[in-house]
Design a protein around this motif. Structure first.
Motif, mmCIF file in Angstrom:
data_model
loop_
_atom_site.group_PDB
_atom_site.id
_atom_site.type_symbol
_atom_site.label_atom_id
_atom_site.label_comp_id
_atom_site.label_asym_id
_atom_site.label_seq_id
_atom_site.Cartn_x
_atom_site.Cartn_y
_atom_site.Cartn_z
ATOM 1 N N ASN A 97 6.409 -22.705 -5.086
ATOM 2 C CA ASN A 97 6.821 -23.930 -6.137
ATOM 3 C C ASN A 97 6.541 -23.897 -7.351
ATOM 4 N N LEU A 98 5.103 -23.284 -7.853
ATOM 5 C CA LEU A 98 4.637 -23.076 -9.018
ATOM 6 C C LEU A 98 5.439 -21.975 -9.745
ATOM 7 N N TYR A 99 5.666 -20.904 -9.031
ATOM 8 C CA TYR A 99 6.516 -19.898 -9.369
ATOM 9 C C TYR A 99 7.906 -20.317 -10.012
ATOM 10 N N LYS A 100 8.603 -21.014 -9.135
ATOM 11 C CA LYS A 100 9.873 -21.436 -9.524
ATOM 12 C C LYS A 100 9.819 -22.316 -10.693
ATOM 13 N N CYS A 101 8.737 -23.148 -11.139
ATOM 14 C CA CYS A 101 8.755 -24.219 -12.019
ATOM 15 C C CYS A 101 8.108 -23.466 -13.203
ATOM 16 N N PHE A 102 7.278 -22.554 -13.283
ATOM 17 C CA PHE A 102 6.368 -22.093 -14.361
ATOM 18 C C PHE A 102 6.455 -20.703 -14.449
ATOM 19 N N ASN A 103 7.379 -19.781 -14.083
ATOM 20 C CA ASN A 103 7.256 -18.464 -14.249
ATOM 21 C C ASN A 103 7.571 -17.892 -15.488
ATOM 22 N N THR A 104 6.935 -16.942 -16.088
ATOM 23 C CA THR A 104 7.220 -16.401 -17.309
ATOM 24 C C THR A 104 7.433 -14.887 -17.253
ATOM 25 N N ASP A 105 8.684 -14.384 -17.733
ATOM 26 C CA ASP A 105 9.112 -13.012 -17.275
ATOM 27 C C ASP A 105 8.898 -12.574 -15.958
ATOM 28 N N ALA A 106 9.344 -13.285 -14.973
ATOM 29 C CA ALA A 106 9.252 -13.042 -13.659
ATOM 30 C C ALA A 106 7.695 -12.992 -12.988
ATOM 31 N N LYS A 107 6.901 -13.621 -13.671
ATOM 32 C CA LYS A 107 5.518 -13.458 -13.024
ATOM 33 C C LYS A 107 4.858 -14.783 -13.345
ATOM 34 N N LEU A 108 3.933 -15.222 -12.325
ATOM 35 C CA LEU A 108 3.085 -16.561 -12.249
ATOM 36 C C LEU A 108 1.795 -16.149 -13.304
ATOM 37 N N ILE A 109 1.840 -16.619 -14.476
ATOM 38 C CA ILE A 109 0.543 -16.439 -15.403
ATOM 39 C C ILE A 109 -0.602 -17.337 -14.961
ATOM 40 N N VAL A 110 -1.591 -16.579 -14.205
ATOM 41 C CA VAL A 110 -2.698 -17.691 -14.025
ATOM 42 C C VAL A 110 -4.065 -17.344 -15.170
ATOM 43 N N ASN A 111 -4.393 -18.296 -15.725
ATOM 44 C CA ASN A 111 -5.758 -17.884 -16.513
ATOM 45 C C ASN A 111 -6.745 -18.589 -15.734
ATOM 46 N N TYR A 112 -7.810 -17.812 -16.011
ATOM 47 C CA TYR A 112 -9.262 -18.048 -15.441
ATOM 48 C C TYR A 112 -10.320 -17.998 -16.250
ATOM 49 N N CYS A 113 -11.166 -18.865 -16.027
ATOM 50 C CA CYS A 113 -12.544 -18.767 -16.898
ATOM 51 C C CYS A 113 -13.565 -19.602 -16.124
ATOM 52 N N THR A 114 -14.889 -19.314 -16.637
ATOM 53 C CA THR A 114 -15.992 -19.822 -16.002
ATOM 54 C C THR A 114 -16.487 -21.236 -16.529
#
Length: 138
Positions: free
Chosen positions: A116-133
């Motif tokens: 569901n996240l991919y269908k709504c928020f994909n960018t260039d056929a990838k789901l971008i997940v940013n991570y930080c501490t």
């Protein structure tokens, strides 16, 4: 108007009425075949989606950078599995803080389905997940 100057109510000729298509909601909405049995419907619902979603991880701030940052994850899994996968890849304990964001915008709920996240928020056929501490975005 009639010849006497008063408005007349003229009805359209019967041929014009017959030419208009009838709007019947049952013709377009109903399936043409016989209804599926309840057992078939339940079996189709229980069958897992085996499609894969390409997820790209991006480090933010002082988070460690991964050597490989593009992975394929099963689309029917929950976002919690993405969190657990990333913790495993970074060798982070559960007590260490790790914040994940989709498209540098929001942090999805752990029970959100990855597809569901991919269908709504994909960018260039990838789901971008940013991570930080530490918390970065709202």
């Amino acid at each position: 108007m009639s010849s006497s100057g008063t408005p007349s109510s003229e009805s359209p000729p019967p041929a014009a009425i017959a030419q208009e298509p009838a709007l019947n909601s049952t013709t377009a909405a109903e399936p043409t075949g016989p209804p599926a049995s309840p057992a078939t419907v339940i079996a189709n619902h229980k069958r897992k989606d085996t499609s894969k979603v390409i997820v790209r991880f991006r480090a933010i701030g002082n988070a460690p950078i991964m050597k490989q940052n593009v992975f394929k994850i099963t689309g029917s899994s929950k976002f919690m599995s993405v969190m657990q996968f990333l913790r495993k890849e970074l060798n982070y304990q559960h007590s260490e803080p790790l914040f994940l964001y989709v498209n540098s915008a929001f942090s999805p709920a752990p029970d959100e389905i990855v597809n569901n996240l991919y269908k709504c928020f994909n960018t260039d056929a990838k789901l971008i997940v940013n991570y930080c501490t530490s918390p970065a975005w709202g």
